[in-house]
Motif scaffolding. Sequence first.
Motif, PDB file in Angstrom:
ATOM      1  N   VAL A 112       0.843  -1.204   0.000  1.00 55.20           N
ATOM      2  CA  VAL A 112       0.000   0.000   0.000  1.00 55.20           C
ATOM      3  C   VAL A 112       0.879   1.255   0.000  1.00 55.20           C
ATOM      4  N   VAL A 113       1.850   1.282   0.886  1.00 54.65           N
ATOM      5  CA  VAL A 113       2.667   2.497   1.015  1.00 54.65           C
ATOM      6  C   VAL A 113       3.524   2.717  -0.230  1.00 54.65           C
ATOM      7  N   GLY A 132      -5.811   8.949  -1.923  1.00 58.15           N
ATOM      8  CA  GLY A 132      -6.004   7.937  -2.956  1.00 58.15           C
ATOM      9  C   GLY A 132      -5.992   6.514  -2.447  1.00 58.15           C
ATOM     10  N   ILE A 133      -5.899   6.340  -1.138  1.00 61.52           N
ATOM     11  CA  ILE A 133      -5.697   4.976  -0.633  1.00 61.52           C
ATOM     12  C   ILE A 133      -6.891   4.065  -0.924  1.00 61.52           C
ATOM     13  N   LEU A 134      -8.095   4.638  -0.831  1.00 59.57           N
ATOM     14  CA  LEU A 134      -9.270   3.791  -1.070  1.00 59.57           C
ATOM     15  C   LEU A 134      -9.587   3.667  -2.552  1.00 59.57           C
ATOM     16  N   ASN A 172     -11.749  -1.678   4.078  1.00 59.23           N
ATOM     17  CA  ASN A 172     -12.671  -0.678   4.614  1.00 59.23           C
ATOM     18  C   ASN A 172     -11.884   0.520   5.123  1.00 59.23           C
ATOM     19  N   GLY A 173     -12.469   1.683   4.904  1.00 60.72           N
ATOM     20  CA  GLY A 173     -11.793   2.890   5.351  1.00 60.72           C
ATOM     21  C   GLY A 173     -12.755   4.047   5.462  1.00 60.72           C
ATOM     22  N   VAL A 216      -7.385   3.622   5.559  1.00 66.68           N
ATOM     23  CA  VAL A 216      -7.860   2.243   5.439  1.00 66.68           C
ATOM     24  C   VAL A 216      -7.454   1.490   6.694  1.00 66.68           C
ATOM     25  N   LYS A 217      -8.355   0.687   7.181  1.00 70.82           N
ATOM     26  CA  LYS A 217      -8.049  -0.116   8.364  1.00 70.82           C
ATOM     27  C   LYS A 217      -7.250  -1.351   7.926  1.00 70.82           C
ATOM     28  N   VAL A 218      -6.101  -1.523   8.543  1.00 73.97           N
ATOM     29  CA  VAL A 218      -5.186  -2.573   8.078  1.00 73.97           C
ATOM     30  C   VAL A 218      -5.857  -3.947   8.121  1.00 73.97           C
ATOM     31  N   ASP A 219      -6.526  -4.253   9.223  1.00 72.32           N
ATOM     32  CA  ASP A 219      -7.037  -5.622   9.338  1.00 72.32           C
ATOM     33  C   ASP A 219      -8.276  -5.871   8.469  1.00 72.32           C
TER      34      ASP A 219
END
Lengths: 400, 330
Positions: free
Chosen positions: A32-33, A126-128, A362-363, A373-376
């Motif tokens: 992701v990063v 832009g993460i989601l 999910n975020g 965004v939630k990692v888990d």
Amino acid sequence: MNEPKPNTMKGADPKAYAERLASLRDLIIGNVVFLGEIPASAVTFQSDDQAGSVDYSLRAKFFGERLLELGVDECSSDDQGNPVGIVKGRDPSLPPILVATELDSLFDPAREYHYSLDEEWIRGPGILDNVAGAAAALCLPEVFRALDIRLDSDLLIAGFAGTMRKKHGIAAVDYFLANLDRKPRGALVLKGGEFGRLNYYTEAVVRADIVCAGRPDSGGGGNMIVAATGIIDSLLAIRLPQKPRTEIVIGRVEGGYKYGEPAAAALVGIEVRSTSNTEINRVLERITSLVERMRYEQGVDVRIEITAQLGAASLGFEHPLTRSAITMLYALGREPRIYPSVSELIYFLERSIPAVTIGVANGEDKHQEKAKVKVDSFYPGLAQTAALIQAIDEGVCDAG
Amino acid sequence: MPAKDWLTGNTYHHSAFRDLERLVEEKRARNLKVSLCFPTLNEEATIAKEIVLIGSELQKRFPLIDEIAVIDSGSKDRTREIAAEYGAKVFLAEDILPEQPKYRGKGENLWKALYVLEGDLICYIDADIKNIHPRFAYGLLGPLLVRPELRFVKAFYERPIALDPQELKRSGGGRVTELVIRPLFSLFYPELAQIIQPLSGEYAGTRDVFESISFPIGYGVETSLLIDIFVNRGMDVMAQVDLDRRVHRNQSTLALGRMAFGIMETFFRRLEAAGKVRFDTRLFREMIQFELEGGSYRRHAYPIEMVERPPIRTVPEYALRFGARDGKAG
């Protein structure tokens, strides 16, 4: 919604998968990063054979290299620069399975963005949409190793750049599918958010830019932002039916460059959606007509540029792939959120490639700079993805 | 060796060390352990990302790094808790070698890290980097692994010189480097003027190098390391690596002024010890600065603590722990 009976899950246990995939936390965060901090912008690369150059995004280039690092058997790119990794299956005679994901970002052209991480969340613009989806696709080779799954079919993992705002960008998927050697037996479109979404049908969509510019033969035509507001007023006045449900979304406005100067050009970006192909064509004719009228009545050089035109189609609620996706979501404790796709899914369905669009994480604050965004949440998202690919491999898309 | 030759032969780009499998093989063949150390003070915003990104690539996927440790100066935020949660070994600096006098500062953390780290090769990376990437670690460790004669590798962050004769680029030092360090190096140690960014906080070296030199506890540690390694072993044990861009917190000019004070004090002390200069008067210990407050200038005097830790191998506890070394890379 009542929970439907499982009808296709031979041996896949998404809940157990999700638990096992927690071991990939660091890999997921890394993907992701790395992806999110690389601009999606297109730059020109000289091709290796010196025969020509190709414009493709830095993120696409990274995506292909990263797929190789993470263990796909082969990786190449199509002649538009879109990377495709292949995880070889056991039976080369079978048609492949395709996972498609967008590599684009609304935050493009990008300034330098830095993602951050705290105990539960990864944060960054832009993460989601769609870093998380693309990062999940990158994880797939490792996901299958972690779950000890070996597919019979080849798995194609394809990333597409420039799909969001670049003109005709979404057609890159159409072009890619048109030029595939073998028609996939089934496909998944991976989106970042939200895990639980399920698109198995599409709305008819027209995306268009209405461009206003002064006409030299009419003395320049005045301020084009004012002209654009006239167009917006006219768009809002168009009567739209509730059934078939039809809407016009005014999503973008651009114009001007300086406080003290009348704008010499302006642009209104719209998306027309409808559940009816006939109705969307009627609305499009209406918009084209009002643009034409404005051109003559107000001396403004207005033109409409269609950037994407997609039809309405459906895989069907009863299709085993749809039912599998729903069943898996319930197995993972998530109520499905079913709504129409207005994106690349149509290109699969109109070619009779069974396909659905799903979300992997999910975020919050989806299209804002503070998106997170939630990692888990990736664990069930990737579990559903893996189990669906496994289901396609076991034949849920093969009947009929 | 003429200066030009060192620059050509000992300046790398991180991409030269991207073959991680090869680096892991080199490490195994030489039976080395590798430690990565983050010195921290209130770094909760970045420390998790640093540990995860480097750990996932260079520990889990490619076992290049054997341990990641955080040496903390006493953060008031959640730095230590987060670092432990993401799998780093976490040490509070004041708990290490508790019999020693207690000081605070980056140099103190680097020095004390030598006692708790287990590696033969040690890589120090600042914990405030926003664009952390595994290249920061493998770029620094790569030269040490593929060229065993090297003992110390320093980072720089732009392509400032003609590594490619066709391509000239600007010098990449910061203000303190270009206005303080490089002039001083040019005057007294011209060979060291080839170090593109002497103040970069990222470097790697062998244990035997680090354990045999003293560490200023605060400002000046980067400069003193370069001078001492050069004086003890020469330029040929050193290399520098272009790590492309590094994004970190900016510091105010006043803060840089205090840094420059500390660096010059360290520098002058070494010049005097080397017999290159002699001061007939004592040096003052306060940096005097003026700030505009409420329409008038107000004088501030900042005491800059000038303590140096001795070579750690002279500390009995360290000698007890690492005394019987087998002479590998360290």
